[in-house]
Write a protein that holds these residues in place. Structure first.
Motif, PDB file in Angstrom:
ATOM      1  N   ASP A  18      26.757 -23.691  16.399  1.00  0.00           N
ATOM      2  CA  ASP A  18      25.967 -23.484  15.193  1.00  0.00           C
ATOM      3  C   ASP A  18      24.514 -23.877  15.460  1.00  0.00           C
ATOM      4  N   LEU A  19      23.603 -23.403  14.631  1.00  0.00           N
ATOM      5  CA  LEU A  19      22.174 -23.539  14.897  1.00  0.00           C
ATOM      6  C   LEU A  19      21.639 -24.949  14.701  1.00  0.00           C
ATOM      7  N   ASP A  20      22.298 -25.756  13.878  1.00  0.00           N
ATOM      8  CA  ASP A  20      21.736 -27.059  13.525  1.00  0.00           C
ATOM      9  C   ASP A  20      22.331 -28.230  14.290  1.00  0.00           C
ATOM     10  N   THR A  21      23.664 -28.373  14.272  1.00  0.00           N
ATOM     11  CA  THR A  21      24.263 -29.520  14.950  1.00  0.00           C
ATOM     12  C   THR A  21      24.511 -29.239  16.420  1.00  0.00           C
ATOM     13  N   ARG A  22      24.439 -27.947  16.807  1.00  0.00           N
ATOM     14  CA  ARG A  22      24.692 -27.509  18.185  1.00  0.00           C
ATOM     15  C   ARG A  22      26.113 -27.838  18.617  1.00  0.00           C
ATOM     16  N   GLY A  23      27.010 -27.960  17.646  1.00  0.00           N
ATOM     17  CA  GLY A  23      28.408 -28.242  17.959  1.00  0.00           C
ATOM     18  C   GLY A  23      29.177 -26.984  18.298  1.00  0.00           C
ATOM     19  N   GLN A  24      30.251 -27.137  19.062  1.00  0.00           N
ATOM     20  CA  GLN A  24      31.164 -26.032  19.331  1.00  0.00           C
ATOM     21  C   GLN A  24      31.953 -25.757  18.053  1.00  0.00           C
ATOM     22  N   VAL A  25      31.739 -24.599  17.467  1.00  0.00           N
ATOM     23  CA  VAL A  25      32.305 -24.304  16.154  1.00  0.00           C
ATOM     24  C   VAL A  25      33.824 -24.401  16.162  1.00  0.00           C
TER      25      VAL A  25
ATOM     26  N   ASN B 184      27.158 -26.984  10.721  1.00  0.00           N
ATOM     27  CA  ASN B 184      26.589 -26.000   9.800  1.00  0.00           C
ATOM     28  C   ASN B 184      27.315 -24.679  10.036  1.00  0.00           C
ATOM     29  N   PHE B 185      28.452 -24.508   9.400  1.00  0.00           N
ATOM     30  CA  PHE B 185      29.267 -23.312   9.605  1.00  0.00           C
ATOM     31  C   PHE B 185      28.520 -22.053   9.161  1.00  0.00           C
ATOM     32  N   GLY B 186      27.612 -22.201   8.208  1.00  0.00           N
ATOM     33  CA  GLY B 186      26.806 -21.075   7.779  1.00  0.00           C
ATOM     34  C   GLY B 186      25.683 -20.748   8.738  1.00  0.00           C
ATOM     35  N   GLY B 187      25.460 -21.603   9.717  1.00  0.00           N
ATOM     36  CA  GLY B 187      24.396 -21.393  10.699  1.00  0.00           C
ATOM     37  C   GLY B 187      24.915 -20.799  11.995  1.00  0.00           C
ATOM     38  N   VAL B 188      25.948 -19.987  11.905  1.00  0.00           N
ATOM     39  CA  VAL B 188      26.525 -19.347  13.086  1.00  0.00           C
ATOM     40  C   VAL B 188      26.188 -17.863  13.029  1.00  0.00           C
ATOM     41  N   GLY B 189      25.449 -17.389  14.023  1.00  0.00           N
ATOM     42  CA  GLY B 189      25.074 -15.992  14.062  1.00  0.00           C
ATOM     43  C   GLY B 189      25.929 -15.199  15.040  1.00  0.00           C
ATOM     44  N   ILE B 190      25.622 -13.928  15.153  1.00  0.00           N
ATOM     45  CA  ILE B 190      26.237 -13.097  16.180  1.00  0.00           C
ATOM     46  C   ILE B 190      25.729 -13.569  17.531  1.00  0.00           C
TER      47      ILE B 190
ATOM     48  N   ILE C 194      24.292   0.714  -5.850  1.00  0.00           N
ATOM     49  CA  ILE C 194      23.922  -0.637  -5.420  1.00  0.00           C
ATOM     50  C   ILE C 194      22.570  -1.007  -6.035  1.00  0.00           C
ATOM     51  N   GLY C 195      22.568  -2.058  -6.814  1.00  0.00           N
ATOM     52  CA  GLY C 195      21.340  -2.501  -7.451  1.00  0.00           C
ATOM     53  C   GLY C 195      20.688  -3.689  -6.779  1.00  0.00           C
ATOM     54  N   PHE C 196      21.452  -4.398  -5.939  1.00  0.00           N
ATOM     55  CA  PHE C 196      20.939  -5.639  -5.330  1.00  0.00           C
ATOM     56  C   PHE C 196      21.673  -5.871  -4.021  1.00  0.00           C
ATOM     57  N   ILE C 197      20.933  -6.261  -2.980  1.00  0.00           N
ATOM     58  CA  ILE C 197      21.538  -6.639  -1.697  1.00  0.00           C
ATOM     59  C   ILE C 197      21.091  -8.047  -1.341  1.00  0.00           C
ATOM     60  N   HIS C 198      22.054  -8.924  -1.174  1.00  0.00           N
ATOM     61  CA  HIS C 198      21.821 -10.282  -0.673  1.00  0.00           C
ATOM     62  C   HIS C 198      22.134 -10.245   0.822  1.00  0.00           C
ATOM     63  N   CYS C 199      21.197 -10.710   1.653  1.00  0.00           N
ATOM     64  CA  CYS C 199      21.426 -10.683   3.099  1.00  0.00           C
ATOM     65  C   CYS C 199      20.960 -11.992   3.715  1.00  0.00           C
ATOM     66  N   ASP C 200      21.907 -12.804   4.148  1.00  0.00           N
ATOM     67  CA  ASP C 200      21.635 -14.079   4.816  1.00  0.00           C
ATOM     68  C   ASP C 200      22.452 -14.077   6.091  1.00  0.00           C
ATOM     69  N   ALA C 201      21.843 -13.602   7.188  1.00  0.00           N
ATOM     70  CA  ALA C 201      22.618 -13.273   8.386  1.00  0.00           C
ATOM     71  C   ALA C 201      22.039 -13.864   9.669  1.00  0.00           C
ATOM     72  N   GLN C 202      21.418 -15.027   9.568  1.00  0.00           N
ATOM     73  CA  GLN C 202      21.008 -15.784  10.747  1.00  0.00           C
ATOM     74  C   GLN C 202      20.195 -14.965  11.754  1.00  0.00           C
ATOM     75  N   GLY C 203      19.189 -14.249  11.252  1.00  0.00           N
ATOM     76  CA  GLY C 203      18.291 -13.526  12.150  1.00  0.00           C
ATOM     77  C   GLY C 203      18.668 -12.090  12.424  1.00  0.00           C
ATOM     78  N   ALA C 204      19.806 -11.639  11.918  1.00  0.00           N
ATOM     79  CA  ALA C 204      20.245 -10.260  12.173  1.00  0.00           C
ATOM     80  C   ALA C 204      19.748  -9.283  11.107  1.00  0.00           C
ATOM     81  N   GLU C 205      18.926  -9.757  10.186  1.00  0.00           N
ATOM     82  CA  GLU C 205      18.543  -8.930   9.036  1.00  0.00           C
ATOM     83  C   GLU C 205      17.879  -7.619   9.438  1.00  0.00           C
ATOM     84  N   GLN C 206      16.973  -7.653  10.402  1.00  0.00           N
ATOM     85  CA  GLN C 206      16.281  -6.411  10.775  1.00  0.00           C
ATOM     86  C   GLN C 206      17.247  -5.375  11.346  1.00  0.00           C
ATOM     87  N   TYR C 207      18.267  -5.822  12.060  1.00  0.00           N
ATOM     88  CA  TYR C 207      19.271  -4.907  12.597  1.00  0.00           C
ATOM     89  C   TYR C 207      20.140  -4.344  11.473  1.00  0.00           C
TER      90      TYR C 207
END
Length: 203
Positions: A129-136, A149-155, A175-188
């Protein structure tokens, strides 16, 4: 003031909040920490976003985690509208489903155990994960005493196998709204959402 908490066993805590029951992994270092303090995760931002959400249109939520935002977004929608939520990590996805069910949202929320990216197929999540650097994988099993930080795991390399899809291939309409929280993958992700965006013009 703190939220009442129930120890569900299997390393899961369930918090009784003003917005519903929220179950989280006990060693979630970021989000669960806020609930332990009596704070609903990002409620200020979620309340601010309400004015941008048309209750008569559908929502796509990319990066659902355990469903803390899902619960609130669902409350903004009319009965005929749907929230399509995507979470690739299986352990988080299972808790997401639990949160949907224990808040009686199964008729409104459609859950998917997939990663959203720029192509359909298969791949992996990062091993750390991005914050604790632990093996998930260890923080789920043999190292539960340590925060993650289980939410801080990206592709990325070395982690959990996942299935990929794209926004345009989902096939959702109105679709009226898109929520996107994807650890840096948003542009892709949005590179393969252009048909949906051009058609529906979501926020």
């Amino acid at each position: 003031m703190t939220f009442p908490v129930i120890d569900e066993g299997n390393h899961i805590n369930t918090f009784i909040t003003p917005h519903g029951k929220v179950s989280l992994l006990a060693n979630d270092a970021i989000i669960a920490g806020e609930y332990k303090k009596g704070n609903y995760w990002d409620i200020g931002g979620l309340q601010m976003l309400k004015k941008y959400i048309d209750p008569n249109r559908n929502i796509i939520e990319i990066g659902g985690h355990c469903g803390t935002d899902t619960i609130v977004y669902a409350s903004y929608l009319n009965e005929s509208s749907k929230l399509f939520v995507y979470e690739p990590q299986k352990r988080l996805y299972d808790i997401l489903v639990k949160n949907i069910q224990q808040n009686d949202l199964s008729d409104k929320v459609v859950h998917n155990n997939k990663a959203v990216f720029s192509y359909s197929g298969t791949g992996t999540m990062d091993a750390i994960d991005l914050d604790t650097r632990g093996q998930v994988s260890n923080r789920y099993t043999t190292e539960k005493q340590y925060g993650c930080n289980f939410g801080g795991v990206g592709i990325g390399p070395g982690g959990e196998d996942v299935t990929f899809t794209t926004v345009d291939e989902m096939g959702h309409t109105n679709i009226g709204f898109i929520h996107c929280d994807a650890q840096g993958a948003e542009q892709y992700i949005f590179s393969k959402a252009q048909k949906t965006i051009k058609r529906d013009r979501p926020v």
